[in-house]
Design a protein around this motif. Structure first.
Motif, PDB file in Angstrom:
ATOM      1  N   LEU A 158       0.843  -1.200   0.000  1.00 21.21           N
ATOM      2  CA  LEU A 158       0.000   0.000   0.000  1.00 21.21           C
ATOM      3  C   LEU A 158       0.876   1.246   0.000  1.00 21.21           C
ATOM      4  O   LEU A 158       2.024   1.217   0.442  1.00 21.21           O
ATOM      5  CB  LEU A 158      -0.872   0.058   1.261  1.00 21.21           C
ATOM      6  CG  LEU A 158      -1.774  -1.106   1.634  1.00 21.21           C
ATOM      7  CD1 LEU A 158      -2.431  -0.825   2.986  1.00 21.21           C
ATOM      8  CD2 LEU A 158      -2.834  -1.342   0.573  1.00 21.21           C
ATOM      9  N   VAL A 159       0.298   2.344  -0.491  1.00 26.10           N
ATOM     10  CA  VAL A 159       0.798   3.656  -0.091  1.00 26.10           C
ATOM     11  C   VAL A 159      -0.303   4.306   0.737  1.00 26.10           C
ATOM     12  O   VAL A 159      -1.489   4.143   0.443  1.00 26.10           O
ATOM     13  CB  VAL A 159       1.178   4.580  -1.276  1.00 26.10           C
ATOM     14  CG1 VAL A 159       2.410   4.075  -1.972  1.00 26.10           C
ATOM     15  CG2 VAL A 159       0.034   4.770  -2.246  1.00 26.10           C
ATOM     16  N   GLU A 160       0.102   4.996   1.776  1.00 24.33           N
ATOM     17  CA  GLU A 160      -0.852   5.805   2.536  1.00 24.33           C
ATOM     18  C   GLU A 160      -0.558   7.262   2.234  1.00 24.33           C
ATOM     19  O   GLU A 160       0.584   7.725   2.346  1.00 24.33           O
ATOM     20  CB  GLU A 160      -0.755   5.556   4.038  1.00 24.33           C
ATOM     21  CG  GLU A 160      -1.772   6.384   4.810  1.00 24.33           C
ATOM     22  CD  GLU A 160      -1.815   6.077   6.302  1.00 24.33           C
ATOM     23  OE1 GLU A 160      -2.530   6.802   7.023  1.00 24.33           O
ATOM     24  OE2 GLU A 160      -1.140   5.131   6.740  1.00 24.33           O
ATOM     25  N   ILE A 161      -1.594   7.986   1.835  1.00 28.25           N
ATOM     26  CA  ILE A 161      -1.487   9.407   1.499  1.00 28.25           C
ATOM     27  C   ILE A 161      -2.257  10.177   2.566  1.00 28.25           C
ATOM     28  O   ILE A 161      -3.462   9.969   2.746  1.00 28.25           O
ATOM     29  CB  ILE A 161      -2.069   9.689   0.097  1.00 28.25           C
ATOM     30  CG1 ILE A 161      -1.308   8.878  -0.964  1.00 28.25           C
ATOM     31  CG2 ILE A 161      -2.019  11.182  -0.217  1.00 28.25           C
ATOM     32  CD1 ILE A 161      -2.005   8.835  -2.310  1.00 28.25           C
ATOM     33  N   VAL A 162      -1.572  11.028   3.280  1.00 31.53           N
ATOM     34  CA  VAL A 162      -2.177  11.793   4.372  1.00 31.53           C
ATOM     35  C   VAL A 162      -2.230  13.261   3.957  1.00 31.53           C
ATOM     36  O   VAL A 162      -1.198  13.862   3.630  1.00 31.53           O
ATOM     37  CB  VAL A 162      -1.374  11.642   5.676  1.00 31.53           C
ATOM     38  CG1 VAL A 162      -2.041  12.422   6.810  1.00 31.53           C
ATOM     39  CG2 VAL A 162      -1.240  10.157   6.046  1.00 31.53           C
ATOM     40  N   THR A 163      -3.414  13.845   3.971  1.00 26.09           N
ATOM     41  CA  THR A 163      -3.556  15.244   3.570  1.00 26.09           C
ATOM     42  C   THR A 163      -3.477  16.157   4.791  1.00 26.09           C
ATOM     43  O   THR A 163      -3.628  15.725   5.935  1.00 26.09           O
ATOM     44  CB  THR A 163      -4.900  15.497   2.858  1.00 26.09           C
ATOM     45  OG1 THR A 163      -5.959  15.558   3.840  1.00 26.09           O
ATOM     46  CG2 THR A 163      -5.208  14.410   1.850  1.00 26.09           C
ATOM     47  N   GLU A 164      -3.262  17.437   4.525  1.00 21.61           N
ATOM     48  CA  GLU A 164      -3.387  18.432   5.582  1.00 21.61           C
ATOM     49  C   GLU A 164      -4.879  18.675   5.845  1.00 21.61           C
ATOM     50  O   GLU A 164      -5.717  18.462   4.959  1.00 21.61           O
ATOM     51  CB  GLU A 164      -2.715  19.742   5.160  1.00 21.61           C
ATOM     52  CG  GLU A 164      -1.217  19.631   4.916  1.00 21.61           C
ATOM     53  CD  GLU A 164      -0.416  19.415   6.188  1.00 21.61           C
ATOM     54  OE1 GLU A 164      -1.019  19.417   7.280  1.00 21.61           O
ATOM     55  OE2 GLU A 164       0.815  19.229   6.087  1.00 21.61           O
TER      56      GLU A 164
END
Length: 485
Positions: A158-164
């Motif tokens: 997986l990639v985890e993408i965390v936004t502001e």
């Protein structure tokens, strides 16, 4: 824009955590295959089961796909990043920890622009993008009063993408996720199939007095299997926060489970803090090093992105903005359109056929566009046959559909099934004679001045000919026949 159920005295604060399954053939740290729907617990080995002495090895393709995604999201890719153990207990986590990244992730500091329905635009900052492995899957509906565990998914990359936390409305969250999904699909780093769990979104939501810069206690909403459900969940949870605050209560920091059937979120568990996971560097894996040369090579492989295609289709092919938007939505559809347009002299007509008949065939046959048997030059040939009058538009549609269904050429289908316009001769005369003979009342009315009935007779001939009669020649012959009286 406040939620319809939320007081305008408050504003929402939304941040997203998106888990994206990478499009690899094997898992993140072992050679087990990745196959959705495989029999339970058949794609497992000592590594993904966490058995003693089994050592992980990094999947190079997964790292490259993650770097590609990071570059497309304008992130800074760090040349050195560190894998870490995220420790927690859950039945579908066989090792008792997840290999992820913590204080030294693969990439940070990116952004992605998006457009809401209605045209409002925005840019959302990406806090971090990191690589990790998936957990297994708990199944609560296989056995009465029991939970089954399938570990086929354990270890999937997986990639985890965390936004502001910069989003302020559910509509913004939906628009951003739509653009992110489209971007990842264009990159071919993931199929982003939400039904199969390839794209999963957790949303952190809080509310605060409008105009305040303070961050209030948040809740994390899980179990949203579509963007429309995400919109509903965010609206519901924000309204609940406001209700709690207005009644003098305090919002608890917890994880909420969204129930799409009831349209409500309910508490799942207390929300863990970072220290609860006891992160520490993964002792069985070295520092992940990504060379400058690899980053540059992957940057060179970035495709033309959908918003870039959209602008170019308008400029190069003079398409209306709507056409360009529809055609660029999918990389497969955009590539097909461009191949057809380059084989015809009428790019707009190519657009009409791709948006009309290609998408209709995909929908009717239940087959994604990428799996349809559409030969761009063959479709361009059909467009040309219609333009020159060898086929009517309806016959052209029939020929194209048969091409998709059989894989045969237009000429082969026209010969085998007699799908050509009949523009004269005994056959056309026979159809006209039948239409006139079978409708004496309408003939009389036409001859008394109801000239609009000519369209009725043309329709009768077209029905009898199954669309094979040349409309222009049919009109001329009918006028001559009807005026004889």
């Amino acid at each position: 824009m406040a939620s319809a159920d939320m007081s305008p005295a408050y504003e929402m604060v939304i941040g997203l955590e998106i888990h994206v399954q990478l499009k690899t053939r094997s898992k993140m740290f072992c050679g087990c295959g990745v196959e959705f729907g495989a029999p339970p617990n058949t794609h497992v080995c000592p590594v993904c089961l966490g058995l003693p002495g089994a050592l992980p090895v990094v999947n190079q393709q997964a790292v490259e796909l993650a770097v590609l995604a990071a570059r497309a999201l304008n992130c800074q890719v760090h040349r050195r990043s560190v894998f870490a153990r995220k420790n927690y207990f859950y039945p579908d986590l066989p090792k008792g920890y997840q290999i992820s990244q913590y204080d030294r992730p693969l990439a940070t500091g990116g952004w992605l622009e998006f457009t809401e329905e209605g045209g409002a635009g925005g840019r959302l900052s990406i806090h971090r993008l990191h690589v990790e492995e998936d957990s297994g899957k708990s199944l609560h509906d296989r056995f009465p009063r029991s939970t089954a565990v399938d570990l086929n998914r354990a270890g999937v990359p997986l990639v985890e993408i965390v936004t502001e936390p910069q989003l302020r409305t559910p509509a913004q969250a939906r628009a951003f996720l739509g653009r992110l999904k489209q971007t990842l699909e264009y990159l071919e780093v993931s199929d982003c199939n939400m039904e199969e769990g390839s794209l999963r979104v957790d949303a952190n939501v809080s509310v605060r007095p409008a105009g305040s810069g303070e961050f209030m206690p948040k809740t994390e909403v899980k179990n949203m299997n579509s963007f429309s459900q995400l919109e509903k969940a965010l609206g519901f949870e924000a309204a609940r926060h406001v209700s709690v605050l207005q009644s003098g209560g305090v919002v608890e920091h917890q994880t909420m489970l969204w129930d799409p059937l009831r349209g409500e979120a309910r508490p799942m568990r207390g929300k863990e803090e970072v220290h609860d996971y006891r992160y520490f560097p993964e002792p069985d894996l070295p520092t992940l090093e990504v060379s400058d040369e690899l980053v540059e090579e992957l940057a060179g492989r970035l495709p033309e992105m959908p918003w870039e295609k959209e602008r170019r289709f308008v400029d190069e092919y003079r398409l209306p903005a709507y056409d360009a938007e529809v055609l660029s939505a999918s990389r497969t559809l955009a590539d097909l359109y461009e191949a057809v347009a380059q084989s015809t002299s009428d790019p707009k007509e190519a657009s009409n056929w791709v948006m009309g008949e290609v998408l209709a065939a995909s929908n009717d046959l239940g087959v994604p566009v990428e799996r349809l048997q559409v030969d761009p030059e063959g479709l361009a040939e059909v467009i040309g046959l219609v333009a020159e009058g060898t086929l009517s538009h309806n016959l052209g549609k029939q020929v194209f559909r048969r091409m998709v269904e059989t894989g045969k050429t237009a000429e082969q289908i026209m010969e085998a099934e007699g799908l050509r316009l009949v523009s004269g001769g005994d056959q056309l005369e026979a159809w006209i004679s039948e239409a006139v003979t079978e409708n004496p009342t309408e003939v009389e009315r036409y001859r008394k001045g109801e000239e609009k009935l000519l369209a009725f007779f043309i329709g009768q001939v077209m029905r009898k000919s199954q669309g094979k009669a040349d409309p222009g020649r049919t009109r001329e012959a009918l006028l001559k026949r009807l005026d004889q009286g």
